[in-house]
Design a protein around this motif. Structure first.
Motif, short mmCIF file in Angstrom:
data_model
loop_
_atom_site.label_atom_id
_atom_site.label_comp_id
_atom_site.label_asym_id
_atom_site.label_seq_id
_atom_site.Cartn_x
_atom_site.Cartn_y
_atom_site.Cartn_z
N TRP A 192 5.67 -6.16 4.17
CA TRP A 192 4.97 -6.40 2.92
C TRP A 192 3.95 -7.50 3.12
O TRP A 192 4.07 -8.35 4.00
CB TRP A 192 5.94 -6.80 1.81
N PRO A 198 3.65 2.04 -3.44
CA PRO A 198 2.88 1.36 -2.40
C PRO A 198 1.70 0.62 -3.04
O PRO A 198 1.03 1.15 -3.93
CB PRO A 198 2.41 2.50 -1.50
N ALA A 210 10.86 -9.47 2.77
CA ALA A 210 9.57 -8.83 2.54
C ALA A 210 8.78 -8.71 3.84
O ALA A 210 8.15 -7.68 4.10
CB ALA A 210 8.78 -9.61 1.49
N ASP A 223 12.16 -2.18 -3.56
CA ASP A 223 11.27 -1.38 -2.71
C ASP A 223 11.23 0.06 -3.19
O ASP A 223 10.18 0.70 -3.15
CB ASP A 223 11.75 -1.44 -1.26
N GLN A 226 3.29 -7.95 -1.96
CA GLN A 226 2.78 -6.60 -2.23
C GLN A 226 3.38 -5.62 -1.24
O GLN A 226 3.33 -5.83 -0.03
CB GLN A 226 1.26 -6.58 -2.14
N LYS A 227 3.92 -4.56 -1.78
CA LYS A 227 4.50 -3.52 -0.95
C LYS A 227 3.40 -2.74 -0.23
O LYS A 227 2.30 -2.58 -0.76
CB LYS A 227 5.34 -2.57 -1.82
N THR A 228 3.70 -2.29 0.97
CA THR A 228 2.77 -1.47 1.73
C THR A 228 3.35 -0.06 1.90
O THR A 228 4.45 0.24 1.43
CB THR A 228 2.50 -2.10 3.11
#
Length: 890
Positions: free
Chosen positions: A866, A841, A861, A836, A883-885
């Motif tokens: 995510w 992002p 996640a 992370d 996918q990271k937010t």
């Protein structure tokens, strides 16, 4: 009239003849009037439940004529069966009238016409009597033609009466309601029986009206009034036929006979109704059983067909994505699987999955996330910002405070985002400018702005492409180096470069234009965020320092090493730092040194130059060029490392000394620096005796020093293992990663392969505008030299510790069976927190691992909010793309 026949005429009473005749005529007229009044009595009409009337009469001809007369004056939108009218019926004793009525009765069996609804129904049973209607809509017996709806309604009335009498439980109209189209024939048969019975009853009524017309009118009226409603309800169920038709001998016999016949008829009708209901119940049960059997057979056939289709679809999909989850030969290579039945999931699958989710949710670990409370804030690097460990250092003379000092356990807190953080600018624009708020530091712009390192322009940080030694642009400087030593040949002979003390890494950033890959590094020091600037621009870099331990790279792998005013004291302590570069430099490789001691004549610089000249000569480095760059007003010196041991063996003094035989130049993890040189390999089959193929041929060619007698990572001879790995990743990247995961690769620039083997994943991305940091874990087989040999680069690392880079510096992380290996040594949660920290992002993580690991990572996640982009599973293996937010706690 009967009285008129019985009167006697006496000649003696002729005088009273007129009065007597008058009286007789009067009485006769009264009787005739009474007879006419009683014979024209209106029979009550009973309406069915559907609002349609059913009219029966004794004289078919008269009723038909009356209906025709009425139908001419009703409105056009009024149906014939909705008319309620009075019908007068007359009877005659003449033989001609009897014959006429009998002919009408007889012709009713022979006449043919269309069904009552006006449309021919092929499903009617032609072996049974059917009811037909004339143009006016009436039947041959004078009744109004009935529809199937009327019959069903009448049947309902009879059934309800039977149930009330306790003689039946099921009704015929219930069977009609439950029958579907497959029972249409049975419904038509019931309709035939009903209409046939109705016709027979009406015929019998007509016969009685003709043959038994000597019956007193009063009795006839009484019977008609009492039985007309019941006859109308039961007409469709009656099985009576016209049989014995006898004239009554007297009014009493006629009345009694009529009453007895009526009771018998009712009893017979009731018994037949019960029997018919029982028969219909059995028939319905039989038909329902047949329907159920047929439905089950159809379902079995459809299920078998669906299974065949699903099997074919599954085989096709498994073949198409064969490289996503593991096969037997290569346990680490995954093959994708299809877990749904075609495009739509089944209710059973959805329910089963939901039950599994609910069952697993009870054991899900609840994560309570918090932001890291550290001095470094949004720039936190755990192993370089360990203030507690740094305070305990006894000395910082050799830059120990810039080296790695990792906490015992990785942090489980989240690094906050800088205020105003935006989506990074895409490459190649990012090489020239980035968002200020993403790296909100301006000190370098103040200190180095005049050297064109970086400048502030509104909400942007601008990078003119300069540096301390190339203020007028890096490209001119790069070309000047090649002019000074043509054998360097950027992008051909020289492919992998190490840039020491890189600053904002403009040198490496512009070497991309020469198809050359540069590993840039600099410490996290007073040159605020220099490496972070480089990575935000899309240029490879790590935070590192030349201090007391070896750099995390294998020996003899860099084609060129560059230092431009890198502020490293190469000549002190026996040349220990320059000897570290000697370990990293490929035999026959070049060291480019651009610094003030090369061209300035001040005493301090001259002393350094003299010390460097003696040191490089004792190391057998040959200075092949020393030139002055008039444009940038700087000079540079280029040294070449020997390619064999001849010079080492001919030295008069063994200084610096040759390292001991057991000293492995590839052993680097937490290994302290030593002021010695490693002997160069002399065996032609050993790495380092030959220069690699020119780029790009070296990318695909199997390194000459991979022996077939050695077993590769995947269990095959190493040359075959190498090629299979490359073929595999080309297929996976080409068919799945580039097109099948919904990744917009135009937004991807900085990529890390967390567990590289031979660099096949990075090699497969060669034509993309990306660079890949290949990471070889310290507990994996040491294949990092193979990666460098094919013109790629990478680093050793222990994933139980933090990586030496700034937060938010990678667009995509690829983890092939690394988490299951990490779990044997440390906790997974801190490693995922490190992921992370590394990802920007909207950055993506692709994981290929065991199903248990995939489930655990997916849970983490989700707790981080995510986005789950893709999951696959096959047997014990799985794939996850997330996918990271921008989510941060609080």
């Amino acid at each position: 009239m009967a009285l008129g026949r019985n009167q006697r005429f006496d000649s003696r009473s002729s005088s009273s003849y007129c009065s007597t005749a008058t009286l007789v005529v009067f009485v006769a007229l009264c009787l005739v009037g009474v007879w006419m009044m009683t014979s024209s009595t209106v029979v009550p009409i009973e309406l069915s439940s559907s609002g349609k009337s059913e009219v029966t009469d004794e004289n078919s001809e008269t009723v038909a004529k009356s209906f025709d007369d009425i139908s001419r004056v009703v409105p056009e939108d009024t149906t014939q069966q909705d008319i309620q009218s009075k019908r007068d019926t007359t009877s005659s004793k003449t033989t001609s009238e009897d014959s006429k009525d009998q002919n009408v009765l007889g012709n009713s069996e022979d006449s043919t016409a269309e069904p009552t609804n006006g449309e021919k129904d092929d499903s009617l049973d032609t072996t049974k009597p059917q009811t037909y209607s004339d143009e006016s809509g009436t039947g041959e017996g004078g009744e109004v033609a009935k529809t199937a709806e009327d019959i069903a309604t009448e049947s309902g009335g009879n059934d309800s009466r039977v149930q009330k009498d306790g003689q039946g439980s099921n009704t015929e109209h219930n069977s009609n309601e439950t029958m579907n189209t497959e029972l249409g024939g049975n419904k038509e048969q019931n309709f035939d029986r009903e209409t046939s019975s109705e016709k027979n009853n009406n015929s019998e009524q007509g016969s009685n009206g003709i043959i038994g017309n000597d019956q007193p009118l009063a009795n006839k009226d009484k019977n008609s009034a009492e039985s007309q409603s019941e006859q109308s309800d039961n007409a469709n169920n009656s099985e009576e036929t016209v049989g014995d038709e006898q004239e009554p001998e007297s009014e009493k016999n006629s009345s009694e006979t009529s009453s007895d016949e009526q009771r018998q008829s009712d009893d017979l009708k009731n018994s037949e109704q019960v029997e018919k209901s029982d028969d219909d119940d059995a028939k319905v049960e039989k038909d329902q059983g047949w329907i159920k059997e047929k439905v089950e057979q159809n379902q079995d056939m459809e299920a078998e067909k669906a299974n065949v289709e699903n099997k074919s679809d599954s085989q096709a999909k498994d073949q198409a994505v064969n490289d996503l989850l593991p096969d037997g030969a290569q346990a680490d290579l995954l093959n994708e699987t299809n877990t749904q039945n075609g495009a739509w999931s089944t209710q059973a699958a959805e329910s089963r999955n939901e039950n599994e989710v609910q069952a697993s949710s009870s054991t899900v670990t609840q994560h309570s996330w918090k932001l890291c409370n550290v001095t470094a804030g949004s720039d936190y690097i755990p192993c370089l910002d360990n203030e507690e460990a740094i305070k305990k250092l006894r000395s910082t003379k050799h830059f120990e405070h810039r080296e790695r000092h990792c906490p015992k356990e990785g942090p489980d807190c989240l690094v906050p985002l800088p205020k105003g953080y935006r989506k990074p600018i895409e490459w190649p624009t990012s090489r020239d400018k980035i968002w200020y708020y993403n790296v909100p530091h301006t000190q370098l712009a103040v200190v180095k702005g005049h050297q064109n390192w970086v400048k502030v322009s509104g909400e942007y940080l601008i990078f003119p492409g300069g540096g301390t030694q190339f203020k007028n642009g890096a490209l001119h400087y790069i070309d000047f180096i090649q002019e000074s030593m043509p054998d360097i040949a950027w992008g051909k002979r020289s492919r992998v470069v190490l840039d020491v003390g890189c600053g904002v890494a403009s040198f490496g950033g512009y070497l991309f234009d020469r198809d050359t890959l540069t590993m840039s590094f600099a410490p996290k020091d007073e040159h605020e965020a220099q490496v972070q600037f480089a990575l935000e621009r899309g240029i490879p870099a790590i935070s590192a320092v030349m201090g007391t331990t070896r750099l995390p790279f294998p020996g003899g792998v860099f084609d060129v090493i560059h230092c431009a005013r890198c502020r490293v004291p190469w000549h002190i302590e026996g040349g220990m730092l320059l000897l570290e570069l000697n370990r990293l430099l490929r035999p026959g490789g070049y060291f480019v040194w651009s610094a003030t001691p090369v061209y300035r004549k001040v005493q301090a610089d001259q002393e350094i130059w003299n010390a460097m000249s003696a040191l490089t000569k004792s190391m057998c480095w040959e200075m092949v060029a020393k030139r002055w760059d008039a444009l940038n007003e700087v000079g540079l010196a280029i040294y070449r490392k020997p390619s064999n041991n001849t010079c080492y063996e001919s030295r008069k003094q063994n200084n610096p000394p040759i390292c001991q035989e057991h000293d492995d130049p590839n052993a680097v993890w937490n290994i302290r620096l030593q002021a010695c040189m490693h002997k160069l390999p002399s065996d032609p089959a050993v790495r380092g005796t030959h220069w690699p193929e020119d780029w790009p041929q070296r990318l695909e060619k199997t390194p000459y020093w991979l022996s077939g007698s050695q077993v590769g990572v995947y269990g095959k001879p190493t040359p075959e293992d190498f090629q299979e790995d490359y073929k595999h990743w080309k297929k996976v990247v080409g068919s799945s990663y580039l097109n099948g995961m919904g990744i917009n690769w135009s937004t991807v620039r900085n990529v890390m392969d967390m567990r590289s083997v031979y660099g096949g994943f990075a090699a497969a991305l060669r034509d993309m505008k990306v660079w890949v940091m290949n990471v070889v874990s310290i507990d994996s087989q040491d294949t990092l030299p193979v990666i460098y040999e094919r013109g790629l680069f990478g680093i050793y690392h222990d994933w139980c510790e933090s990586f030496s880079t700034y937060p938010r510096t990678y667009d995509l992380l690829h983890a092939d069976h690394i988490f299951s290996r990490i779990k044997k040594r440390c906790k997974i949660l801190p490693v995922f927190v490190e992921v992370d920290r590394l990802l920007r992002p909207e950055g993506k993580l692709i994981v290929r691992d065991t199903k248990e690991i995939i489930n655990e990572l997916e849970e983490i996640a989700r707790s981080l909010s995510w986005e789950i982009r893709m999951t696959f599973a096959k047997e014990s293996e799985g794939l996850l793309c997330v996918q990271k937010t921008k989510w941060r706690p609080n």
